[in-house]
Scaffold this active site. Structure first.
Site, PDB file in Angstrom:
ATOM      1  CB  SER A  44      -0.882   0.015   1.239  1.00  0.00           C
ATOM      2  OG  SER A  44      -0.078   0.359   2.353  1.00  0.00           O
ATOM      3  CE  LYS A  45      -2.664   6.238  -2.422  1.00  0.00           C
ATOM      4  NZ  LYS A  45      -3.212   6.902  -3.584  1.00  0.00           N
ATOM      5  NE  ARG A  46      -0.871   4.854   6.910  1.00  0.00           N
ATOM      6  CZ  ARG A  46      -1.299   4.636   8.140  1.00  0.00           C
ATOM      7  NH1 ARG A  46      -2.340   3.883   8.355  1.00  0.00           N
ATOM      8  NH2 ARG A  46      -0.665   5.161   9.161  1.00  0.00           N
ATOM      9  CG  ASN A  59       7.299  -0.203  -0.224  1.00  0.00           C
ATOM     10  OD1 ASN A  59       8.322   0.469  -0.194  1.00  0.00           O
ATOM     11  ND2 ASN A  59       7.267  -1.479   0.063  1.00  0.00           N
ATOM     12  NE  ARG A  72       0.386   8.916  -1.759  1.00  0.00           N
ATOM     13  CZ  ARG A  72       0.529   8.435  -0.534  1.00  0.00           C
ATOM     14  NH1 ARG A  72       1.700   8.020  -0.094  1.00  0.00           N
ATOM     15  NH2 ARG A  72      -0.494   8.370   0.283  1.00  0.00           N
TER      16      ARG A  72
END
Ligand code: GLU
Length: 496
Positions: free
Chosen positions: A250-252, A254, A461
């Site tokens: 998940s982009k949280r 990686n 991001r």
């Protein structure tokens, strides 16, 4: 042999899509077959042309190619589901006539009350079958009279559906647990399930290889193939990519965007090689291989079902190997092609022009626009006037709210960042220093909004995430509270 990748254009291109595309590509080519690309944009509210464009561009960047698709055409088009609504309507009509589907006239309020009762009773939420009993004649009359309805598929009340997964073997699902899926929405457009099955059949897909999150949909799909009298394709569900701690990628934790890896300066051949290692472990010592080699060696049945870890340390190593194998001339060419196209460089020069005193200032003052992450620590924020809690909140809100935007241009960035100022009730002059530090590594740099547009969504991001980590991150409780703050933005209300 025909395979496909069928992304939904509802967000940025995801590395998981490249992973699925790679398997499907290699498998089709191994058997001398075709690999297709289909755009599944049935979710009208969330699908955007920008996302479709970015997904196609990102997949093309990886070096994979497809034999049929919305951009290259082919004999089974159109390859964009939003252009095929008539086809799905016809097939939904067929199911209604056969009695394998029914019109459901339940109002949103009734469905909500039904779900609330199911929640309260602690039973799984699914449609209770209220409209199955409406006689066919009455159903047709109500529809003709203009009453709003959706079309749902019928599900056997008892029995078991066995999904034969190529890698998992037979997996049983009790029909009692399967929902009477909506096939056609009240606006006459299909849901993913109907469109997916109809298209895989009409496009003559022989092997559906997709992420394991679609496994629970398989019983519905198999039923639909049966209702239509079609032979279902071979199914295989791939294990999801995981973070090193084994949680779902998940982009949280990686970066998950293909474009992030592109902007960071990974070579597409290294990224595919890396994904390939997750599919077919290399014979001892031969970890560097290309797609052709993978195509020869790939054995679907042997793909490990344990979650493959998206290990960026390994990716860094691999990319280094690829870069080191380039000649100096090749390295120059790749670097220029990667980050120095004329239009971009001209824009940067325009920003830097008025702020340099010597030519020797040009490179240092613009270096952050070519870098990946920038080094920031807690101390980097010492010069800002905001207390630590406000700094964390500002970074988190900016990151989340920019994520929610479809576009990432200067105007959007400005609106969102100033909106964060409004939410926090702080002067943008003070707040902007926080953003400068996070985005550029320094409290002064070239103009912030331009810089962020030039850096692009994925790098920004990652810099937000990195800076947020440096100042202590966000607790789950804070995340919940802060994400619930309404995002209204009123220029006039921003203290300057
Ligand atoms: N549109 C689905 C997705 O975005 C495709 C699922 C499938 O391959 O059937 O993943």
């Amino acid at each position: 042999m025909r395979t496909r990748v069928a992304p939904s254009p509802t967000g940025g291109p995801h590395v998981g899509t490249a992973y699925v595309a790679l398997v499907n590509y290699c498998f089709a080519k191994q058997q001398g077959g075709d690999f297709l690309l289909r755009i599944e944009d049935t979710d009208q509210a969330r699908s955007t042309p920008e996302s479709e464009h970015a997904i196609l561009a990102a997949l093309r960047w990886t070096g994979l190619s497809w034999d049929e698709g919305p951009d290259v055409g082919g004999p089974h088009g159109p390859y964009r589901q939003s252009e095929r609504s008539e086809i799905y309507r016809r097939y939904a009509e067929q199911l209604l006539l056969q009695g394998d589907a029914f019109r459901c006239f339940c109002t949103p309020e009734r469905l909500e009350a039904m779900r609330a009762a199911q929640r309260a009773a602690g039973i799984p939420q699914k449609y209770d079958g209220h409209c199955v009993a409406v006689p066919a004649g009455e159903s047709a009359e109500r529809a003709a009279a203009g009453e709003s309805y959706v079309v749902r598929m019928k599900i056997p009340e008892t029995g078991v559906c066995v999904v034969n997964d190529l890698a998992r073997g037979p997996v049983p699902y009790e029909y009692a647990t399967v929902d009477m899926q909506v096939l056609l929405k009240s606006d006459g457009l299909p849901t993913y399930h109907l469109a997916n099955v109809v298209d895989d059949h009409l496009m003559e897909i022989t092997h559906v290889i997709r992420g394991e999150e679609w496994m629970p949909s398989a019983p519905k799909h198999l039923l639909l193939y049966g209702y239509f009298g079609w032979e279902p394709p071979v199914l295989m569900h791939l294990p999801l990519l995981r973070n090193p701690d084994k949680s779902k990628l998940s982009k949280r934790k990686n970066p998950t965007g293909i474009l992030f890896y592109q902007r960071m300066g990974y070579l597409p051949e290294a990224l595919l090689n890396f994904l390939g290692l997750l599919l077919a472990p290399a014979p001892e010592g031969r970890e560097i291989f290309g797609v052709d080699d993978l195509t020869r060696r790939l054995d679907l049945v042997k793909i490990s079902l344990g979650g493959p870890v998206f290990d960026t340390v390994k990716l860094d190593w691999l990319n280094g190997q690829y870069l080191r194998a380039l000649t100096a001339g090749e390295l120059v060419a790749r670097t220029l092609a990667w980050g120095f196209d004329r239009e971009r460089v001209d824009r940067i020069a325009e920003l830097a022009r008025s702020r340099v005193a010597r030519l020797s200032d040009v490179v240092p003052s613009t270096a952050y626009l070519f870098a990946g992450r920038v080094e920031v620590t807690k101390d980097s924020f010492a010069g800002t006037k905001l207390p630590p809690e406000q700094i964390r909140k500002a970074l988190a809100l900016a990151m989340w709210r920019l994520d929610a935007e479809h576009t990432f241009d200067m105007a959007t960035v400005e609106r969102v960042l100033k909106g964060v100022g409004e939410t926090l009730g702080v002067k943008f002059r003070d707040l902007s220093r926080v953003f400068y530090v996070a985005m550029t590594g320094s409290a002064t740099a070239l103009p912030l909004f331009d810089s962020m547009e030039l850096l692009g969504r994925d790098i920004c991001r990652e810099r937000f995430r990195f800076a947020l980590d440096a100042v202590g991150g966000v607790t789950n409780k804070e995340q919940k509270e802060w994400q619930a703050i309404p995002f209204s933005y009123d220029y006039a209300a921003v203290p300057t």
